[in-house]
Design a protein around this motif. Structure first.
Motif, PDB file in Angstrom:
ATOM      1  N   SER A  87       0.880  -1.172   0.000  1.00  0.00           N
ATOM      2  CA  SER A  87       0.000   0.000   0.000  1.00  0.00           C
ATOM      3  C   SER A  87       0.918   1.223   0.000  1.00  0.00           C
ATOM      4  CB  SER A  87      -0.884   0.009   1.239  1.00  0.00           C
ATOM      5  OG  SER A  87      -0.178   0.533   2.344  1.00  0.00           O
ATOM      6  N   GLN A  98      -7.014   0.437  -3.995  1.00  0.00           N
ATOM      7  CA  GLN A  98      -7.530   1.089  -2.783  1.00  0.00           C
ATOM      8  C   GLN A  98      -7.835   2.550  -3.077  1.00  0.00           C
ATOM      9  OE1 GLN A  98      -4.509   0.804   0.270  1.00  0.00           O
ATOM     10  NE2 GLN A  98      -5.289  -1.161   0.997  1.00  0.00           N
ATOM     11  N   HIS A 139      -0.874  -2.008  11.290  1.00  0.00           N
ATOM     12  CA  HIS A 139       0.495  -1.950  10.794  1.00  0.00           C
ATOM     13  C   HIS A 139       1.340  -1.173  11.790  1.00  0.00           C
ATOM     14  CE1 HIS A 139      -0.501   2.054   9.539  1.00  0.00           C
ATOM     15  NE2 HIS A 139      -1.294   1.652   8.552  1.00  0.00           N
ATOM     16  N   GLN A 186       1.430   3.290   2.113  1.00  0.00           N
ATOM     17  CA  GLN A 186       1.444   3.743   3.501  1.00  0.00           C
ATOM     18  C   GLN A 186       2.579   4.719   3.821  1.00  0.00           C
ATOM     19  OE1 GLN A 186      -0.967   3.208   5.657  1.00  0.00           O
ATOM     20  NE2 GLN A 186       0.076   4.564   7.084  1.00  0.00           N
ATOM     21  N   GLY A 240      -9.883   0.154   6.209  1.00  0.00           N
ATOM     22  CA  GLY A 240      -9.200   0.161   7.494  1.00  0.00           C
ATOM     23  C   GLY A 240      -8.201   1.289   7.520  1.00  0.00           C
ATOM     24  N   ARG A 281      -1.827   7.887  13.107  1.00  0.00           N
ATOM     25  CA  ARG A 281      -0.449   7.367  13.052  1.00  0.00           C
ATOM     26  C   ARG A 281       0.415   7.891  14.204  1.00  0.00           C
ATOM     27  NH1 ARG A 281      -2.858   4.544   9.019  1.00  0.00           N
ATOM     28  NH2 ARG A 281      -3.340   5.873   7.258  1.00  0.00           N
ATOM     29  N   SER A 287      -5.922   4.228  10.469  1.00  0.00           N
ATOM     30  CA  SER A 287      -5.555   4.541  11.838  1.00  0.00           C
ATOM     31  C   SER A 287      -5.031   5.963  11.931  1.00  0.00           C
ATOM     32  CB  SER A 287      -4.474   3.575  12.331  1.00  0.00           C
ATOM     33  OG  SER A 287      -3.338   3.610  11.488  1.00  0.00           O
ATOM     34  N   ASP A 319      -7.097   5.476  -1.326  1.00  0.00           N
ATOM     35  CA  ASP A 319      -6.143   5.686  -0.244  1.00  0.00           C
ATOM     36  C   ASP A 319      -6.186   7.157   0.191  1.00  0.00           C
ATOM     37  OD1 ASP A 319      -4.161   4.551   1.399  1.00  0.00           O
ATOM     38  OD2 ASP A 319      -2.621   5.604   0.242  1.00  0.00           O
ATOM     39  N   ARG A 324       0.066  -7.601  -3.128  1.00  0.00           N
ATOM     40  CA  ARG A 324       0.388  -8.487  -1.994  1.00  0.00           C
ATOM     41  C   ARG A 324       0.527  -9.916  -2.491  1.00  0.00           C
ATOM     42  NH1 ARG A 324      -3.464  -5.501   2.589  1.00  0.00           N
ATOM     43  NH2 ARG A 324      -2.622  -3.479   2.044  1.00  0.00           N
ATOM     44  N   GLY A 363      -5.225   8.313   8.572  1.00  0.00           N
ATOM     45  CA  GLY A 363      -5.822   8.035   7.270  1.00  0.00           C
ATOM     46  C   GLY A 363      -6.549   6.716   7.240  1.00  0.00           C
ATOM     47  N   ILE A 364      -6.875   6.335   6.042  1.00  0.00           N
ATOM     48  CA  ILE A 364      -7.669   5.123   5.841  1.00  0.00           C
ATOM     49  C   ILE A 364      -7.517   4.689   4.388  1.00  0.00           C
ATOM     50  CG2 ILE A 364      -9.782   6.396   5.175  1.00  0.00           C
ATOM     51  CD1 ILE A 364     -11.322   4.265   6.899  1.00  0.00           C
ATOM     52  N   LYS A 404       2.271   8.059   1.880  1.00  0.00           N
ATOM     53  CA  LYS A 404       1.218   9.000   2.259  1.00  0.00           C
ATOM     54  C   LYS A 404       1.567   9.695   3.571  1.00  0.00           C
ATOM     55  CE  LYS A 404      -2.361   5.757   3.936  1.00  0.00           C
ATOM     56  NZ  LYS A 404      -3.804   5.555   3.864  1.00  0.00           N
TER      57      LYS A 404
HETATM   58  N1  ASP Z   1      -2.281   1.267   4.403  1.00  0.00           N
HETATM   59  C1  ASP Z   1      -3.325   0.697   5.203  1.00  0.00           C
HETATM   60  C2  ASP Z   1      -3.813  -0.609   4.589  1.00  0.00           C
HETATM   61  O1  ASP Z   1      -3.580  -0.853   3.421  1.00  0.00           O
HETATM   62  C3  ASP Z   1      -4.481   1.595   5.361  1.00  0.00           C
HETATM   63  C4  ASP Z   1      -4.199   2.750   6.232  1.00  0.00           C
HETATM   64  O2  ASP Z   1      -3.745   2.558   7.354  1.00  0.00           O
HETATM   65  O3  ASP Z   1      -4.478   3.871   5.800  1.00  0.00           O
HETATM   66  O4  ASP Z   1      -4.481  -1.375   5.253  1.00  0.00           O
END
Ligand code: ASP
Length: 622
Positions: free
Chosen positions: A240, A278, A479, A242, A515, A519, A517, A280, A264, A557-558, A245
């Protein structure tokens, strides 16, 4: 296929307020109604004046040029032409002077591509077809051009013609011509458009592309590696965006979004793809409620209007509640059958395995009551006042009455009881609950309204979970960048397994569709989590840790799983049905045969060699 078709008819007829209609006509109308404010110009820049599906009595007398595929031909008199927008009837001229036009239209095989020009005329009285949106008119052809002829097809382009998924994936470009795939992909495009509109135009987000050639990220899913020309050096395809971002937040791009491709290497699972998409999102200066409200607004704004509307705010449930009541972190709350703890009732039971379970740490006895379960299930414990169960004679009267009261058991209900370690018992009953719901529905009991979209936030996850393969060690529940719950930070240094996190999941009808969180934006804390708790190599993330030290704003974020979301919105049986060119269950592209071998010559620049498995290893892999 039949059930899809009828579902599509139902969805579409709901939007148009009509009953069953031919699929092609309804499809395009519903899509236009569903999300376009102004009707788009569908014939600009191309060699047609109109689409096949749009002609009506209001077009009578107009000279039109249409391009499309021959759907079928009747007695060399009529031909039905199809494009994505619908079907239209074309009258094949019979007079001598039009012999060449007749020859083209009569000889071209089905699914050939033709261009016809002619006049829109009304059908003779009595020959109108009310089931066809264009059924009042037909085209009196003057000229016709065969644009390309079609050979014998591996399958007919009709949704009701059954074909295996392997064949569909092998000839995906033909499969895409079908109404259902057209509907799914066009609806997906419209929803994404609305999401962009909501994020960029209404809320000032910036659409930023991030690299797909990157390096390994510790923790989380397995990544695909890409060889480079430097000996022994590899890129990784990001699972992702992650890290990027978060780095964009440090860079002051404080409202980021991307329709992001993620990778993945997790092997085959029914609802997964090795590459997927996603939505994102990341924001600075935001908290959990801010992200949740943004997503509720986003989904409400982009939701297709031919579906039942989305109600906001979405209900919320803690991870602990979800596990205790539904045995899973993605509960399907469209129906009851919740898990009930009946341990207290059996404290002095004579049933050996229940006694045994209760004497162990975290030992519990749990039950679910399946309404009308007796109709379909083998009975374990039945409550029609005479206990019909192998353990019935051991259940004391007051225990039986207590069960009836606690689980609100009616006659013909079935009670499933399990005893054991708390989490395992809940998770087992959670699975049985879903199995039983499927079984009951297969027998006609209505439990879940298929038109209902039931969103749910699951919150207050633990920050870490014991690793499956080694429960002494911890791994991130989401994560490694997820922030601890502010009131639990002190526990991080003493009892990390007890720390709750600021992680939230979005669940739709029992599937996880998103999903994210808040950070960690403090480098010290991030380093501690990575090194001390997760035992990861912090060197791999030195760039991120350094960035956090240079004035990183608080951020969160999500990501929404677009494929899964679209699968649920369209009611498709698999996420492969909302992706234009998906991989097979085993991760192969059946059309082109990827992944494919390359020659040792081509491998040379990468300084790698293939070590071929032995025959027996190959057999085992199969
Ligand atoms: N990168 C995370 C995921 O792919 C999503 C996030 O935490 O924004 O699950």
């Amino acid at each position: 296929m039949f059930c899809w078709l009828s579902r599509l008819f139902r969805d579409l007829s709901r939007s148009t307020g009509r009953t069953t209609q031919p699929i092609w006509g309804s499809l395009s109308r519903s899509l236009i109604l569903s999300s376009q404010r102004s009707i788009p110009e569908l014939s600009s820049f191309v060699a047609r004046t109109n689409t096949c599906g749009e002609l009506r009595s209001s077009h009578l007398g107009q000279e039109v040029t249409l391009c499309g595929w021959i759907q079928y031909r009747r007695q060399n008199i009529f031909l039905v032409l199809r494009d994505f927008h619908g079907l239209v009837q074309v009258v094949i001229p019979q007079d001598e002077s039009a012999a060449s036009v007749k020859k083209i239209l009569c000889e071209a095989p089905v699914e050939s591509v033709v261009q016809v020009s002619g006049t829109v005329i009304s059908r003779p009285p009595g020959q109108e077809n009310p089931k066809m949106p264009t059924g009042e008119i037909e085209i009196k052809v003057k000229t016709a051009k065969l644009l390309n002829s079609c050979k014998k097809l591996p399958f007919e382009i009709k949704d009701f013609v059954k074909k295996t998924e392997t064949l569909r994936l092998q000839y995906r470009y033909l499969d895409l011509r079908g109404a259902q795939m057209q509907y799914n992909l066009r609806l997906r495009s419209q929803m994404v458009m609305k999401m962009r509109e909501y994020l960029c135009n209404l809320h000032g987000f910036v659409d930023i592309e991030t690299p797909t050639l990157f390096k390994r990220t510790p923790g989380g899913a397995k990544e695909f590696v890409v060889p480079s020309r430097e000996p022994g050096k590899f890129y990784s395809l990001p699972q992702s965006p992650q890290q990027f971002k978060q780095l964009l937040m440090v860079g002051g791009l404080d409202r980021y979004f991307q329709v992001a491709r993620c990778y993945r290497d997790e092997g085959s699972r029914p609802d997964r793809q090795p590459e997927f998409t996603q939505i994102d999102i990341e924001m600075s200066f935001v908290d959990q409620t801010g992200i949740q409200s943004l997503i509720e607004g986003l989904l409400q704004y982009s939701w297709p209007s031919d579906k039942d509307p989305v109600m906001v705010p979405f209900p919320s449930m803690t991870f602990a509640e979800a596990l205790a009541n539904y045995g899973t972190d993605k509960p399907d709350t469209r129906f009851g059958m919740k898990i009930v703890d009946i341990s207290d009732m059996f404290r002095n039971t004579e049933i050996g395995y229940l006694q045994d379970a209760l004497s162990k740490p975290q030992g519990t006895i749990k039950a679910i009551c399946i309404p009308e379960g007796a109709e379909v299930l083998p009975v374990f414990l039945r409550a029609n006042r005479s206990w019909n169960s192998p353990v019935a004679k051991f259940i004391m009267e007051e225990q039986g009455l207590g069960l009836i009261r606690l689980l609100e058991i009616q006659e013909e209900d079935v009670v499933l009881v399990t005893a054991g370690e708390n989490k395992k018992a809940c998770s087992l009953l959670g699975k049985l609950r879903l199995e039983c719901a499927d079984l009951l529905e297969a027998r006609g009991v209505v439990l879940r309204d298929p038109a209902l979209f039931s969103f749910l936030w699951v919150v207050d996850f633990p920050l870490f979970l014991p690793k499956e393969e080694n429960p002494q060690e911890l791994e991130s529940a989401h994560h490694p960048f997820t922030a601890p719950h502010p009131s639990d930070i002190h526990l991080l240094y003493t009892e990390p397994q007890k720390v709750r996190s600021q992680h939230y999941d979005l669940v739709l009808n029992g599937s996880e569709v998103g999903g994210g969180s808040i950070r960690i934006h403090n480098a010290e804390l991030q380093r501690y989590v990575l090194a001390a708790v997760l035992k990861e190599d912090v060197k791999l993330l030195s760039h991120l840790l350094q960035a956090l030290d240079y004035g990183a704003p608080p951020h969160g974020g999500i990501a929404l799983g677009l494929d899964r979301l679209m699968c649920l919105v369209t009611g498709a049986p698999s996420i492969r049905d909302v992706i234009a060119f998906p991989k097979s269950f085993r991760g192969h592209d059946l059309m082109s045969n990827a992944p494919d071998s390359i020659t040792p010559e081509e491998l040379k620049p990468y300084h790698i060699q293939v070590s071929w498995p032995t025959d027996s290893a190959k057999k085992r892999a199969r």
